[in-house]
Design a protein around this motif. Sequence first.
Motif, PDB file in Angstrom:
ATOM      1  N   ILE A 154       0.862  -1.179   0.000  1.00 27.56           N
ATOM      2  CA  ILE A 154       0.000   0.000   0.000  1.00 27.56           C
ATOM      3  C   ILE A 154       0.897   1.227   0.000  1.00 27.56           C
ATOM      4  N   PHE A 155       0.846   1.977  -1.090  1.00 23.15           N
ATOM      5  CA  PHE A 155       1.746   3.112  -1.255  1.00 23.15           C
ATOM      6  C   PHE A 155       1.038   4.454  -1.084  1.00 23.15           C
ATOM      7  N   SER A 156      -0.227   4.429  -0.802  1.00 26.51           N
ATOM      8  CA  SER A 156      -0.975   5.659  -0.560  1.00 26.51           C
ATOM      9  C   SER A 156      -1.830   5.481   0.697  1.00 26.51           C
ATOM     10  N   PRO A 157      -1.698   6.364   1.685  1.00 27.28           N
ATOM     11  CA  PRO A 157      -2.512   6.231   2.915  1.00 27.28           C
ATOM     12  C   PRO A 157      -3.998   6.389   2.654  1.00 27.28           C
ATOM     13  N   ILE A 158      -4.355   6.979   1.500  1.00 20.78           N
ATOM     14  CA  ILE A 158      -5.772   7.134   1.182  1.00 20.78           C
ATOM     15  C   ILE A 158      -6.457   5.777   1.034  1.00 20.78           C
ATOM     16  N   GLU A 159      -5.687   4.741   0.690  1.00 20.29           N
ATOM     17  CA  GLU A 159      -6.255   3.416   0.451  1.00 20.29           C
ATOM     18  C   GLU A 159      -6.627   2.680   1.741  1.00 20.29           C
ATOM     19  N   VAL A 160      -6.214   3.209   2.886  1.00 20.53           N
ATOM     20  CA  VAL A 160      -6.367   2.480   4.154  1.00 20.53           C
ATOM     21  C   VAL A 160      -7.702   2.814   4.823  1.00 20.53           C
ATOM     22  N   GLU A 161      -8.454   1.774   5.114  1.00 23.96           N
ATOM     23  CA  GLU A 161      -9.667   1.945   5.929  1.00 23.96           C
ATOM     24  C   GLU A 161      -9.299   1.928   7.405  1.00 23.96           C
ATOM     25  N   VAL A 162      -8.564   0.900   7.817  1.00 21.84           N
ATOM     26  CA  VAL A 162      -8.122   0.784   9.213  1.00 21.84           C
ATOM     27  C   VAL A 162      -6.727   0.172   9.234  1.00 21.84           C
ATOM     28  N   ALA A 163      -5.846   0.724  10.061  1.00 24.61           N
ATOM     29  CA  ALA A 163      -4.536   0.131  10.330  1.00 24.61           C
ATOM     30  C   ALA A 163      -4.416  -0.074  11.826  1.00 24.61           C
TER      31      ALA A 163
END
Length: 242
Positions: A127-136
């Motif tokens: 995952i190279f863009s934080p926009i793609e993350v729902e939850v970490a």
Amino acid sequence: MQEPLVVIVRAVITFFTILLYSRLIGKQLIGNLTMFDYINGITIGSIAATLATDISSKALVHWIALTVFLVLTILLQFIGVKSRYLSKIQDSEPVVLMQRGNMLEKNLEKARITKDELMQQLRSKNIFSPIEVEVALLEPDGTVSILPKSQYRPVERGDLNLPLQPSKLTTELIYDGKMIGQNLEQRKKSKDWLMSQLKMHGIDSLEEVSYAAILPNDQLYVDKFDDHVADDMNISDYEGPY
């Protein structure tokens, strides 16, 4: 020749002591070791090494210390199994680092993780863009688990032009016969709803339930203490106690 002979005898005693004690401690996934488990393992190994090689002190002293560490380790294991609250005190619990593409700075600071380290963890998950993350989530063993947003998952509904569903996590509702009211409210469910769902599974009391959770697809997963499951998948041919 006396010193080498003493070392050999102590090394043999240490070897079989570690073999016995490791079986008593039980199986635990190496990848799931918490920082305390890791440090505890190093300490036990250090005591065992001293027991085998330090002929300047009595072996009994080091053997007693090794045994005390073993007893305390097993005691903490039983406490963690019997008490969910004390288990969380021992091993902590997952910490939300990102939500809906946003970094939670307070949680990052509490976990003492820099934004650069978080971005490195994202890249390690492709995952190279934080926009793609729902939850970490920062797990107790130090790893970061990532749930991508629906539209960024490979070959998912977004690729098939189907209606997108919000990404969700599995939410625990019952743990060892006790209801987790906070999680029930979070998923906008009532106790009456939960009991009606349990009755559909043939369950009349919370005490019958070992674990229950709402899955990401909003279905209820239930595991009872008494499952009546046959052991036909057991591939072991060892009948020992451990």
